[in-house]
Scaffold this active site. Sequence first.
Site, mmCIF file in Angstrom:
data_model
loop_
_atom_site.group_PDB
_atom_site.id
_atom_site.type_symbol
_atom_site.label_atom_id
_atom_site.label_comp_id
_atom_site.label_asym_id
_atom_site.label_seq_id
_atom_site.Cartn_x
_atom_site.Cartn_y
_atom_site.Cartn_z
ATOM 1 N N GLY A 12 -32.877 -33.077 59.398
ATOM 2 C CA GLY A 12 -34.093 -32.051 58.942
ATOM 3 C C GLY A 12 -35.241 -33.201 58.397
ATOM 4 O O GLY A 12 -34.916 -33.929 57.697
ATOM 5 N N ALA A 23 -44.277 -47.648 54.752
ATOM 6 C CA ALA A 23 -43.925 -48.595 53.833
ATOM 7 C C ALA A 23 -43.219 -49.516 54.676
ATOM 8 O O ALA A 23 -43.099 -50.617 54.580
ATOM 9 C CB ALA A 23 -43.200 -48.073 52.734
ATOM 10 N N ASP A 129 -32.818 -31.017 50.838
ATOM 11 C CA ASP A 129 -31.680 -30.680 49.932
ATOM 12 C C ASP A 129 -31.199 -31.392 48.725
ATOM 13 O O ASP A 129 -30.631 -30.610 47.944
ATOM 14 C CB ASP A 129 -30.337 -30.406 51.003
ATOM 15 C CG ASP A 129 -30.774 -29.610 52.003
ATOM 16 O OD1 ASP A 129 -31.577 -28.562 51.801
ATOM 17 O OD2 ASP A 129 -29.994 -29.632 53.280
ATOM 18 N N GLY A 187 -38.465 -19.388 36.662
ATOM 19 C CA GLY A 187 -38.158 -18.464 35.824
ATOM 20 C C GLY A 187 -37.356 -17.258 36.421
ATOM 21 O O GLY A 187 -37.533 -16.076 35.892
ATOM 22 N N ALA A 188 -36.619 -17.422 37.620
ATOM 23 C CA ALA A 188 -35.993 -16.361 38.030
ATOM 24 C C ALA A 188 -34.854 -15.763 37.134
ATOM 25 O O ALA A 188 -34.329 -16.509 36.292
ATOM 26 C CB ALA A 188 -35.155 -17.094 39.205
ATOM 27 N N ARG A 245 -37.114 -5.718 47.409
ATOM 28 C CA ARG A 245 -37.593 -6.496 48.574
ATOM 29 C C ARG A 245 -36.896 -7.791 48.974
ATOM 30 O O ARG A 245 -36.833 -8.631 47.896
ATOM 31 C CB ARG A 245 -39.117 -6.421 48.486
ATOM 32 C CG ARG A 245 -39.581 -5.311 48.494
ATOM 33 C CD ARG A 245 -39.910 -4.604 49.896
ATOM 34 N NE ARG A 245 -40.586 -3.390 49.940
ATOM 35 C CZ ARG A 245 -40.210 -2.289 49.797
ATOM 36 N NH1 ARG A 245 -38.824 -1.850 49.493
ATOM 37 N NH2 ARG A 245 -40.945 -0.977 50.064
HETATM 38 O O1 F6P Z 1 -32.400 -30.508 56.417
HETATM 39 C C1 F6P Z 1 -31.544 -29.593 55.636
HETATM 40 C C2 F6P Z 1 -31.812 -28.164 55.783
HETATM 41 O O2 F6P Z 1 -33.143 -28.064 55.499
HETATM 42 C C3 F6P Z 1 -30.963 -27.129 55.118
HETATM 43 O O3 F6P Z 1 -31.219 -26.807 53.871
HETATM 44 C C4 F6P Z 1 -31.089 -26.101 56.210
HETATM 45 O O4 F6P Z 1 -29.767 -25.190 55.844
HETATM 46 C C5 F6P Z 1 -31.160 -26.674 57.576
HETATM 47 O O5 F6P Z 1 -31.750 -28.190 57.267
HETATM 48 C C6 F6P Z 1 -31.897 -25.916 58.463
HETATM 49 O O6 F6P Z 1 -31.853 -26.739 59.903
HETATM 50 P P1 F6P Z 1 -32.602 -26.468 61.094
HETATM 51 O O7 F6P Z 1 -34.004 -26.805 60.994
HETATM 52 O O8 F6P Z 1 -31.734 -27.174 62.163
HETATM 53 O O9 F6P Z 1 -32.349 -24.994 61.234
#
Ligand code: F6P
Length: 321
Positions: A12, A23, A129, A187-188, A245
């Site tokens: 991701g 860099a 993450d 603040g959830a 919601r």
């Molecule tokens: O890169 C990690 C992440 O952002 C996770 O938090 C999320 O579940 C996943 O990627 C989503 O992945 P994709 O972009 O493949 O749907």
Amino acid sequence: MMTKIAVLTSGGDAPGMNAAVRAVVRRGISSGFKVCGIKRGYAGLFNGNQFVEMEMGSVADIIHRGGTVLLTARAPEMYQSEFQDKAAQRLTEEGIEGLVVIGGEGSFKGAMTLEQRGIKTICVPGTIDNDISGTEQTIGFDTAVNTILWAINRLRDTATSHERIFILEVMGRNNGFLALAAGLAGGAESILVPEIEYNIDEICDRLIRGIKRKKAHSIIVVAEGAGDIYDINREICERLDTEVRVTVLGHIQRGGSPSAVDRLLGSRMGSMAVELLAEGRSGLFIATRGQEVVPVPLTACFTEARPFPEDLYRLALTLAR
Ligand code: F6P
């Protein structure tokens, strides 16, 4: 003496990856290396020619951009030894002796297999993450937390106006680091994460206590791995007989211009990765320790999962009254 190195981004994308690529390229060229960019992560090692020779100007005007200019992909092939062999062979054919991998834990696992096949490899943690064991922070986390806060602030405006409860789903398939940081900073009222089993009665009790003391709204932040957000919604609606919601933030939280924190991290980590390759080192990733960035053995991140900060979780519950 090593002469040619390469850099790829994998898994991701995360805001700040571009700062890290910049860099690697600029520090690499300054150190006398030829630097090559590999497009589409590890998948770029299997599909045609994805190698691009990088110059100082190739990374101009990217430090402020989200995503990754090198493009990225998930490459499940890298879990098979046949493809790991192919990948190492492809790098060797291109004359690449050192590799910088920017990505998350899955990408680090791929890097380890290349290191075992003689390619000197250094990893840079890039994932929103923040789930890599051995580093306090990963590139992209800070920006993503701020994006979630941006969303919470907007939800708060409308939630207060309508005196409603909102449930916000954020990313985190396997962990709740993002949900916790954004939930605490935003603040959830409740934060649901995969690491801690939730109790719907407790959540409802908290909401009822809020309603009784005339709280204008409540916001529940749910990590995607914590449970089905629509089931949670239905249960709360039924028990409280009130309007709730749902907002799913989705990939919006992965994009956007990187924060100063992520640009600094990307710049420092990318640069250190090249310094380590120049010293002939390998099998390491760059981690944060307080304000410092330090090299850590790659194996350190596979031994155990990053511990969930339960103290912060308890703090969030204590403060959200
Ligand atoms: O890169 C990690 C992440 O952002 C996770 O938090 C999320 O579940 C996943 O990627 C989503 O992945 P994709 O972009 O493949 O749907």
